[in-house]
Scaffold this motif. Sequence first.
Motif, PDB file in Angstrom:
ATOM      1  N   SER A 171       0.823  -1.216   0.000  1.00  0.00           N
ATOM      2  CA  SER A 171       0.000   0.000   0.000  1.00  0.00           C
ATOM      3  C   SER A 171       0.852   1.259   0.000  1.00  0.00           C
ATOM      4  O   SER A 171       0.478   2.273  -0.605  1.00  0.00           O
ATOM      5  CB  SER A 171      -0.930   0.006   1.216  1.00  0.00           C
ATOM      6  N   VAL A 172       2.015   1.204   0.658  1.00  0.00           N
ATOM      7  CA  VAL A 172       2.894   2.371   0.712  1.00  0.00           C
ATOM      8  C   VAL A 172       3.454   2.694  -0.678  1.00  0.00           C
ATOM      9  O   VAL A 172       3.496   3.856  -1.098  1.00  0.00           O
ATOM     10  CB  VAL A 172       4.041   2.142   1.722  1.00  0.00           C
ATOM     11  N   VAL A 173       3.895   1.659  -1.415  1.00  0.00           N
ATOM     12  CA  VAL A 173       4.429   1.877  -2.757  1.00  0.00           C
ATOM     13  C   VAL A 173       3.360   2.437  -3.687  1.00  0.00           C
ATOM     14  O   VAL A 173       3.610   3.346  -4.491  1.00  0.00           O
ATOM     15  CB  VAL A 173       5.003   0.566  -3.326  1.00  0.00           C
ATOM     16  N   MET A 174       2.136   1.922  -3.584  1.00  0.00           N
ATOM     17  CA  MET A 174       1.058   2.406  -4.447  1.00  0.00           C
ATOM     18  C   MET A 174       0.722   3.866  -4.138  1.00  0.00           C
ATOM     19  O   MET A 174       0.491   4.668  -5.058  1.00  0.00           O
ATOM     20  CB  MET A 174      -0.171   1.517  -4.282  1.00  0.00           C
ATOM     21  N   LEU A 175       0.741   4.231  -2.865  1.00  0.00           N
ATOM     22  CA  LEU A 175       0.518   5.627  -2.497  1.00  0.00           C
ATOM     23  C   LEU A 175       1.635   6.505  -3.057  1.00  0.00           C
ATOM     24  O   LEU A 175       1.386   7.614  -3.559  1.00  0.00           O
ATOM     25  CB  LEU A 175       0.452   5.762  -0.980  1.00  0.00           C
ATOM     26  N   GLY A 176       2.863   6.012  -2.996  1.00  0.00           N
ATOM     27  CA  GLY A 176       3.987   6.767  -3.535  1.00  0.00           C
ATOM     28  C   GLY A 176       3.860   7.009  -5.031  1.00  0.00           C
ATOM     29  O   GLY A 176       4.251   8.071  -5.532  1.00  0.00           O
ATOM     30  N   GLY A 177       3.299   6.050  -5.752  1.00  0.00           N
ATOM     31  CA  GLY A 177       3.098   6.233  -7.181  1.00  0.00           C
ATOM     32  C   GLY A 177       2.133   7.364  -7.485  1.00  0.00           C
ATOM     33  O   GLY A 177       2.358   8.165  -8.400  1.00  0.00           O
ATOM     34  N   VAL A 178       1.056   7.445  -6.712  1.00  0.00           N
ATOM     35  CA  VAL A 178       0.075   8.518  -6.905  1.00  0.00           C
ATOM     36  C   VAL A 178       0.709   9.879  -6.614  1.00  0.00           C
ATOM     37  O   VAL A 178       0.546  10.847  -7.380  1.00  0.00           O
ATOM     38  CB  VAL A 178      -1.157   8.293  -6.005  1.00  0.00           C
ATOM     39  N   ILE A 179       1.448   9.980  -5.516  1.00  0.00           N
ATOM     40  CA  ILE A 179       2.059  11.253  -5.130  1.00  0.00           C
ATOM     41  C   ILE A 179       3.116  11.678  -6.145  1.00  0.00           C
ATOM     42  O   ILE A 179       3.226  12.864  -6.496  1.00  0.00           O
ATOM     43  CB  ILE A 179       2.668  11.144  -3.724  1.00  0.00           C
ATOM     44  N   SER A 180       3.916  10.725  -6.650  1.00  0.00           N
ATOM     45  CA  SER A 180       4.952  11.050  -7.641  1.00  0.00           C
ATOM     46  C   SER A 180       4.326  11.612  -8.910  1.00  0.00           C
ATOM     47  O   SER A 180       4.821  12.590  -9.482  1.00  0.00           O
ATOM     48  CB  SER A 180       5.769   9.799  -7.968  1.00  0.00           C
ATOM     49  N   SER A 181       3.246  10.999  -9.369  1.00  0.00           N
ATOM     50  CA  SER A 181       2.569  11.473 -10.563  1.00  0.00           C
ATOM     51  C   SER A 181       1.999  12.877 -10.345  1.00  0.00           C
ATOM     52  O   SER A 181       2.117  13.756 -11.213  1.00  0.00           O
ATOM     53  CB  SER A 181       1.445  10.501 -10.946  1.00  0.00           C
ATOM     54  N   LEU A 182       1.410  13.090  -9.181  1.00  0.00           N
ATOM     55  CA  LEU A 182       0.847  14.403  -8.864  1.00  0.00           C
ATOM     56  C   LEU A 182       1.929  15.472  -8.848  1.00  0.00           C
ATOM     57  O   LEU A 182       1.726  16.595  -9.341  1.00  0.00           O
ATOM     58  CB  LEU A 182       0.142  14.340  -7.504  1.00  0.00           C
ATOM     59  N   GLY A 183       3.102  15.153  -8.301  1.00  0.00           N
ATOM     60  CA  GLY A 183       4.188  16.126  -8.225  1.00  0.00           C
ATOM     61  C   GLY A 183       4.651  16.605  -9.587  1.00  0.00           C
ATOM     62  O   GLY A 183       4.841  17.803  -9.824  1.00  0.00           O
ATOM     63  N   LEU A 184       4.824  15.674 -10.524  1.00  0.00           N
ATOM     64  CA  LEU A 184       5.275  16.055 -11.861  1.00  0.00           C
ATOM     65  C   LEU A 184       4.180  16.810 -12.624  1.00  0.00           C
ATOM     66  O   LEU A 184       4.476  17.703 -13.427  1.00  0.00           O
ATOM     67  CB  LEU A 184       5.705  14.817 -12.632  1.00  0.00           C
TER      68      LEU A 184
END
Length: 415
Positions: free
Chosen positions: A83-96
């Motif tokens: 779940s942590v990795v999947m959350l990180g994917g969402v945040i990374s996409s939002l940042g860019l």
Amino acid sequence: MATRVRSKAPDGGWGWMIVLAAFIQSALVFGVLRSFGVFFVAFVEHFSESASSVSWITSIAVAVQQFCSPVASALSTYFGARSVVMLGGVISSLGLALASLATSLLHLYLSIGLLSVCGFGWALVFTPSVAAVSRYFNLRRTLAMGLAFTGVGISSFVFSPLFQYLLDEYTWRGALLIIAAMMLNLLACGALIRPLTLKEDLVAGPGMEVAAGSRCPASCRLLLNLLDLPLLRHLPFLTFVLVITLINAGYFVPYFHLVAHARTIGFDQYQAAFLMSATAIADLVGRLVSGWFADRRRLRLVHVLALWTSLTGLSLVLIPFGRHYAVLMLVGVAYGFFSGALTPVVFSLLPDIVGIGRIYGALGLLQMLESVGGLLGAPISGRRWAKGLWWAQNWASGLCWACKLSQSGSKYRTS
């Protein structure tokens, strides 16, 4: 359903799917970061800022990713890595995506690095993924790490010319938006990570014993356990952290400045981009060779790390002397091979120092403390291109030997 407890790492099986997930994650995270030099010139021209100022964009992203790693480790211990990795994917996409709307350099500082967007998202992806690979492998751990990290080399080879094409066709704003969409693939990678319970997990480590015997409240003990802060009194671990911090000061410098350096001495943008691609291929080969060589156990891992670090520092100091394209290409390829070779050894050596049961906390603290080197390396080198940073590399290789001297018996772990 009762959780199955394994006496040792499976060294295969579903572990290879974990390696595949880590391969794609490393490609999307550090492949993008390494290829970000393609945007370097565009940012300098668009915002009319100095090279040193623009360097802080990626430098902050690296530092935040590393500094927030203990948070990723604690969340992975509590909620699980998936779940942590999947959350990180969402945040990374939002940042860019937010970075594509930037109207100032400060906006890029905030969106790509500082305000828990891209840097924090990458932390949530990278740390749990590496820890998961470490837990699934023992005898073939360095090879598994090497295979997982080859994603960095392959994506760097592909992304540099791809990003240059996107930059030419859609400007830097459109290119960042497309890369943001690519980052959503991290969600699928996170879904591949299965929890694994090892026998060593059920034995309280030194940090747990200290926390349980302290007078602090239950919430404080929980925080100590999740972050494994007692490792800060673990001398072999602290020595290793100092080594990696010095390595980190020079490690990312060519990936931030090599494209701009090549453009400055007269090469066109595609020649500069191809230079990064060739370096990325050498990086890929270096990771595979290092994993194969280290797992043959001809040398101790700490000796292998000292060897690759020394050669990386030597190749780093030669880069400014490459005034001809062939010479610069040769030095860049050498740097790519040696710097790629040391990476899987770093993460394979850590479980030997602290034990596999403490890998989440140790990896998080290591990433946080070494962020000092990642934060300062690129901006300093932007003023004096790579001057003196190779000394950090060579000092680091010497400290690798100090790490060996601090071991207890045949293992780095202390009882």
